[in-house]
Design an enzyme around this catalytic site. Structure first.
Site, PDB file in Angstrom:
ATOM      1  N   ASP A  96      31.306  38.075  35.269  1.00  0.00           N
ATOM      2  CA  ASP A  96      31.226  37.359  33.997  1.00  0.00           C
ATOM      3  C   ASP A  96      29.954  37.733  33.243  1.00  0.00           C
ATOM      4  OD1 ASP A  96      29.587  36.059  35.833  1.00  0.00           O
ATOM      5  OD2 ASP A  96      30.332  34.046  35.435  1.00  0.00           O
ATOM      6  N   ASP A  99      22.607  38.521  34.718  1.00  0.00           N
ATOM      7  CA  ASP A  99      21.361  37.933  34.221  1.00  0.00           C
ATOM      8  C   ASP A  99      20.189  38.673  34.883  1.00  0.00           C
ATOM      9  OD1 ASP A  99      19.474  36.164  33.181  1.00  0.00           O
ATOM     10  OD2 ASP A  99      20.037  34.483  34.434  1.00  0.00           O
ATOM     11  N   ASP A 155      30.107  28.493  33.208  1.00  0.00           N
ATOM     12  CA  ASP A 155      29.928  27.043  33.315  1.00  0.00           C
ATOM     13  C   ASP A 155      28.459  26.650  33.299  1.00  0.00           C
ATOM     14  OD1 ASP A 155      29.317  28.019  36.017  1.00  0.00           O
ATOM     15  OD2 ASP A 155      29.294  25.897  36.554  1.00  0.00           O
ATOM     16  N   ARG A 161      33.863  25.484  31.478  1.00  0.00           N
ATOM     17  CA  ARG A 161      34.485  26.747  31.888  1.00  0.00           C
ATOM     18  C   ARG A 161      35.735  27.090  31.092  1.00  0.00           C
ATOM     19  NH1 ARG A 161      32.546  29.172  36.540  1.00  0.00           N
ATOM     20  NH2 ARG A 161      32.061  27.737  38.215  1.00  0.00           N
TER      21      ARG A 161
HETATM   22  P1  IMP Z   1      22.019  36.917  38.301  1.00  0.00           P
HETATM   23  O1  IMP Z   1      21.977  37.126  39.798  1.00  0.00           O
HETATM   24  O2  IMP Z   1      20.719  36.324  37.827  1.00  0.00           O
HETATM   25  O3  IMP Z   1      22.366  38.166  37.546  1.00  0.00           O
HETATM   26  O4  IMP Z   1      23.064  35.774  38.044  1.00  0.00           O
HETATM   27  C1  IMP Z   1      24.378  36.009  37.790  1.00  0.00           C
HETATM   28  C2  IMP Z   1      25.178  34.738  37.911  1.00  0.00           C
HETATM   29  O5  IMP Z   1      24.473  33.599  37.415  1.00  0.00           O
HETATM   30  C3  IMP Z   1      26.410  34.857  37.039  1.00  0.00           C
HETATM   31  O6  IMP Z   1      27.497  35.416  37.750  1.00  0.00           O
HETATM   32  C4  IMP Z   1      26.663  33.431  36.643  1.00  0.00           C
HETATM   33  O7  IMP Z   1      27.403  32.770  37.646  1.00  0.00           O
HETATM   34  C5  IMP Z   1      25.276  32.812  36.580  1.00  0.00           C
HETATM   35  N1  IMP Z   1      24.731  32.858  35.206  1.00  0.00           N
HETATM   36  C6  IMP Z   1      23.702  33.589  34.736  1.00  0.00           C
HETATM   37  N2  IMP Z   1      23.488  33.371  33.423  1.00  0.00           N
HETATM   38  C7  IMP Z   1      24.428  32.464  33.046  1.00  0.00           C
HETATM   39  C8  IMP Z   1      24.749  31.846  31.783  1.00  0.00           C
HETATM   40  O8  IMP Z   1      24.139  32.082  30.730  1.00  0.00           O
HETATM   41  N3  IMP Z   1      25.789  30.976  31.796  1.00  0.00           N
HETATM   42  C9  IMP Z   1      26.529  30.690  32.918  1.00  0.00           C
HETATM   43  N4  IMP Z   1      26.265  31.264  34.111  1.00  0.00           N
HETATM   44  C10 IMP Z   1      25.218  32.135  34.174  1.00  0.00           C
END
Ligand code: IMP
Length: 173
Positions: A96, A99, A155, A161
């Site tokens: 999705d 980040d 979410d 969601r």
């Molecule tokens: P990362 O490991 O920091 O890249 O986090 C990725 C996961 O964090 C994604 O798959 C989402 O489940 C959640 N996430 C990160 N940013 C957002 C956001 O802006 N809205 C919702 N979920 C997020």
């Protein structure tokens, strides 16, 4: 908490068509394993998979990440692994939102151990401000700089969601 409309459902639909065209052309003659990362990618996954013009196998994985607040820590384990063997097969991971990139980079390590022919990443949103891992997103829907986004699978504490559009949340202080 206010919601600001960021990406309209029609914009999402047409971008998905473009991505599906590109992926179908890049994988022409192949049958990749399309792997959705639960739960956030469900609507994106279902929509893009049905726009593809090549045959696909589909599977899902689910990762638990131990983080604090709205940020993941990079300590990730799979609570549901792949059920289709991917050895020597092309894999496309469908996420999705990327980040920090910590979750995806751990998932990539885990799937790489299963010796697929290749792994590419298809992410609906590339959120760049907090990136910690240098990850190549091969097929990217939209780039946003920052903010917490909800809707279309994304979410906030399991809320929002099922909205059709994507919104940016504004937290009141
Ligand atoms: P990362 O490991 O920091 O890249 O986090 C990725 C996961 O964090 C994604 O798959 C989402 O489940 C959640 N996430 C990160 N940013 C957002 C956001 O802006 N809205 C919702 N979920 C997020």
């Amino acid at each position: 908490m206010k919601q600001e409309l960021l990406i309209h459902q029609e914009t999402i639909k047409s971008r998905i068509k473009e991505l599906a065209r590109r992926i179908s052309s890049d994988y022409s003659g192949k049958e990749p394993v399309f792997v959705g990362i639960l739960n956030g990618s469900v609507f994106f996954f279902a929509d893009i998979a049905r726009e593809m013009t090549i045959p696909l196998k589909i599977d899902f994985i689910r990762a638990a990440s131990y983080g604090s607040g709205n940020s993941s820590s990079g300590s990730v384990r799979l609570t549901k692994g792949l059920e289709i063997p991917v050895k020597d097969k092309p894999v496309i991971l469908v996420e999705d939102i990327v980040d920090t990139g910590l979750t995806l980079s751990k998932i990539l390590d885990i799937i790489t151990e299963q010796s697929p022919e290749s792994i590419k990443i298809c992410a609906l949103i590339d959120k760049q401000e907090r990136r910690k891992k240098d990850i190549t997103i091969d097929y990217c829907g939209f780039q946003v700089e920052e903010g917490f986004l909800v809707g279309y699978g994304l979410d906030y504490n399991e809320q929002f969601r099922c909205l059709n559009d994507i919104y940016k949340l504004h937290f009141e202080k």
